[in-house]
Motif scaffolding. Structure first.
Motif, short mmCIF file in Angstrom:
data_model
loop_
_atom_site.label_atom_id
_atom_site.label_comp_id
_atom_site.label_asym_id
_atom_site.label_seq_id
_atom_site.Cartn_x
_atom_site.Cartn_y
_atom_site.Cartn_z
N ASP A 159 0.83 -1.32 -0.03
CA ASP A 159 0.11 -0.05 0.11
C ASP A 159 0.83 1.19 0.06
O ASP A 159 0.49 2.26 0.17
CB ASP A 159 -0.85 0.09 1.03
CG ASP A 159 -0.24 -0.06 2.51
OD1 ASP A 159 1.10 -0.35 2.66
OD2 ASP A 159 -1.07 -0.10 3.68
N ASP A 160 2.36 1.15 -0.25
CA ASP A 160 3.12 2.45 -0.08
C ASP A 160 2.68 3.13 -1.41
O ASP A 160 3.13 4.43 -1.58
CB ASP A 160 4.47 1.91 -0.27
CG ASP A 160 4.88 1.01 -1.32
OD1 ASP A 160 4.00 0.28 -1.69
OD2 ASP A 160 6.06 0.99 -1.49
N ILE A 161 1.88 2.63 -2.42
CA ILE A 161 1.68 3.29 -3.81
C ILE A 161 0.79 4.54 -3.42
O ILE A 161 0.78 5.73 -4.16
CB ILE A 161 0.96 2.47 -4.60
CG1 ILE A 161 0.84 2.98 -6.03
CG2 ILE A 161 -0.46 2.03 -4.02
CD1 ILE A 161 2.19 3.06 -6.88
N TRP A 162 0.23 4.67 -2.21
CA TRP A 162 -0.93 5.77 -2.16
C TRP A 162 0.08 6.95 -1.65
O TRP A 162 -0.52 8.24 -1.96
CB TRP A 162 -1.49 5.49 -0.70
CG TRP A 162 -2.60 4.44 -1.11
CD1 TRP A 162 -2.65 3.01 -0.68
CD2 TRP A 162 -3.80 4.78 -1.67
NE1 TRP A 162 -3.94 2.66 -1.03
CE2 TRP A 162 -4.55 3.30 -1.72
CE3 TRP A 162 -4.30 6.06 -2.38
CZ2 TRP A 162 -5.91 3.36 -2.33
CZ3 TRP A 162 -5.79 5.92 -2.82
CH2 TRP A 162 -6.44 4.50 -3.10
N ILE A 163 1.26 6.74 -1.45
CA ILE A 163 2.21 8.19 -1.24
C ILE A 163 2.49 8.63 -2.68
O ILE A 163 2.25 9.74 -2.67
CB ILE A 163 3.81 7.60 -0.59
CG1 ILE A 163 3.22 7.01 0.69
CG2 ILE A 163 4.46 8.93 -0.55
CD1 ILE A 163 4.77 6.57 1.36
N LEU A 164 2.63 8.06 -3.58
CA LEU A 164 3.03 8.61 -4.82
C LEU A 164 1.52 8.89 -5.60
O LEU A 164 1.44 10.02 -5.96
CB LEU A 164 3.40 7.30 -5.79
CG LEU A 164 4.72 6.95 -5.92
CD1 LEU A 164 4.95 5.86 -6.59
CD2 LEU A 164 5.65 8.11 -5.96
N ALA A 165 0.52 8.40 -5.08
CA ALA A 165 -0.94 8.75 -5.54
C ALA A 165 -1.36 10.15 -4.84
O ALA A 165 -1.67 11.01 -5.63
CB ALA A 165 -1.97 7.75 -5.23
N LEU A 166 -1.12 10.27 -3.67
CA LEU A 166 -1.37 11.66 -2.99
C LEU A 166 -0.21 12.66 -3.43
O LEU A 166 -0.68 13.79 -3.52
CB LEU A 166 -1.17 11.35 -1.42
CG LEU A 166 -2.14 10.44 -0.77
CD1 LEU A 166 -2.15 10.24 0.65
CD2 LEU A 166 -3.60 11.16 -1.03
N ALA A 167 0.96 12.21 -3.93
CA ALA A 167 1.96 13.34 -4.03
C ALA A 167 1.56 13.78 -5.52
O ALA A 167 1.67 14.96 -5.97
CB ALA A 167 3.32 12.75 -4.40
N ALA A 168 0.89 12.76 -6.55
CA ALA A 168 0.40 13.27 -7.80
C ALA A 168 -0.82 14.03 -7.67
O ALA A 168 -0.94 15.09 -8.21
CB ALA A 168 0.39 11.89 -8.59
N ILE A 169 -1.97 13.96 -6.67
CA ILE A 169 -2.84 14.70 -6.48
C ILE A 169 -2.70 16.15 -5.85
O ILE A 169 -3.24 17.06 -6.40
CB ILE A 169 -4.22 13.76 -5.67
CG1 ILE A 169 -4.42 12.75 -6.10
CG2 ILE A 169 -5.06 14.87 -5.07
CD1 ILE A 169 -5.29 11.79 -5.26
N GLY A 170 -1.92 16.02 -5.05
CA GLY A 170 -1.25 17.33 -4.47
C GLY A 170 -0.60 18.28 -5.22
O GLY A 170 -0.87 19.39 -5.48
N LEU A 171 0.08 17.64 -6.12
CA LEU A 171 1.20 18.36 -7.24
C LEU A 171 0.18 18.96 -8.16
O LEU A 171 0.27 20.23 -8.28
CB LEU A 171 2.08 17.46 -7.94
CG LEU A 171 3.04 18.24 -9.02
CD1 LEU A 171 3.69 19.47 -8.37
CD2 LEU A 171 3.90 17.29 -9.72
N GLN A 172 -1.02 18.11 -8.56
CA GLN A 172 -1.83 18.70 -9.84
C GLN A 172 -2.86 19.80 -8.94
O GLN A 172 -3.15 20.87 -9.75
CB GLN A 172 -2.53 17.65 -10.34
CG GLN A 172 -3.41 17.91 -11.39
CD GLN A 172 -2.73 18.79 -12.66
OE1 GLN A 172 -1.52 18.48 -12.88
NE2 GLN A 172 -3.44 19.82 -13.13
#
Length: 293
Positions: A159-172
């Protein structure tokens, strides 16, 4: 005098006599007005992917939809539905469904372009449609991010993929906020003051000299760099590079579709975060320079 602006495929002429009118009518009979309207439905300042991989045929979908009474808002709902279905496919984590999800997110973007083209082709504009289009662009991206992350987890990859998902959402989200706020601030920017001359001045030599000095001053420093970068855009390669580096929505959806279909969610998020960070740095630098110029 009635003319056309930035539309060479439309016809205009100034008439003085009946003979002029007759000649103009004969010339206008050779103009395909529907094709002109259709070409005008496509925005002229789109990104590379949109220009060459979507708008080449999406205008014909727009004409088909408009002639059957579909409204831009209804086309927007089709785009949203395709985006949600793509997210559902990504959430399975299975390769065939990931490929299907890539195809669906591509066509979700196609119909995202079609809704605006329908509005311009049929001359149907509205505040609700503009708001829906801007709002649900983000919704489609974020729900697809969630689907990709869920698919990665259910495939047993952690479930560490959520870190990248949140980073992508936050950046956009930050990029969207910066775009929105800069647009509002730039519209409020007062126009530059021009040199003036008293009405009782004997001649305008002082004014001409002041205008020359103003032009020279505006060609130095930050303004000079910005003008040089603007002139560089006349070269086709530089023009498209500038379009792509800002990572517009067409390139983002293309990156999602290709990387998700061929690789996995981790590669997709890394692409979005790295390219998005470069785009954010480039955009922020340019807007700071324009603010200080």
């Amino acid at each position: 005098w009635v003319g056309t602006r930035a539309r060479r495929d439309l016809y205009s002429r100034r008439l003085f006599t009946q003979a002029d009118a007759d000649e103009a009518a004969a010339e206008m009979s050779g103009i395909n007005e529907d094709r002109a309207r259709l070409n005008n439905a496509v925005k002229g300042a789109d990104g590379f992917f949109t220009t060459y991989f979507v708008s080449t045929y999406s205008r014909f979908i727009a004409r088909w939809a408009a002639r059957r009474g579909l409204t831009p808002n209804q086309v927007t709902l089709i785009s949203i539905t395709l985006g949600v279905l793509a997210a559902a496919c990504f959430a399975t984590g299975d390769r065939p469904w990931m490929v299907l999800g890539g195809v669906l997110i591509y066509f979700a973007f196609v119909f995202d372009c079609v809704d605006g083209q329908v509005a311009r082709y049929a001359r149907k504009f509205g505040v609700l449609g503009a708001w829906l289009d801007a709002t649900f662009d983000r919704f489609k991206e974020y729900v697809v991010f969630a689907g990709l992350a869920v698919g990665w987890v259910v495939s047993g990859n952690g479930d560490d993929i959520w870190i990248l998902a949140l980073a992508a959402i936050g950046l956009q989200s930050i990029r969207h906020l910066l775009d929105f706020s800069f647009g509002i601030s730039n519209r409020r920017k007062p126009p530059g003051q021009l040199p003036t001359l008293p009405l009782d001045a004997p001649d305008d030599r002082d004014l001409r000299q002041a205008l020359v000095r103003r032009k020279a001053e505006r060609s130095q420093g930050i303004r000079g760099v910005l003008k040089m970068w603007t002139r560089a855009g006349r070269y086709r390669a530089v023009h498209w590079a500038r379009k792509m580096i800002v990572f517009p929505i067409g390139e983002r959806f293309a990156a999602i579709a290709i990387t998700a279909a061929l690789f996995d969610a981790r590669i997709t998020f890394l692409t979005l975060v790295i390219w998005g960070s470069v785009a954010a740095a480039y955009t922020l630098t340019g807007r700071l320079m324009r603010s200080l110029a």
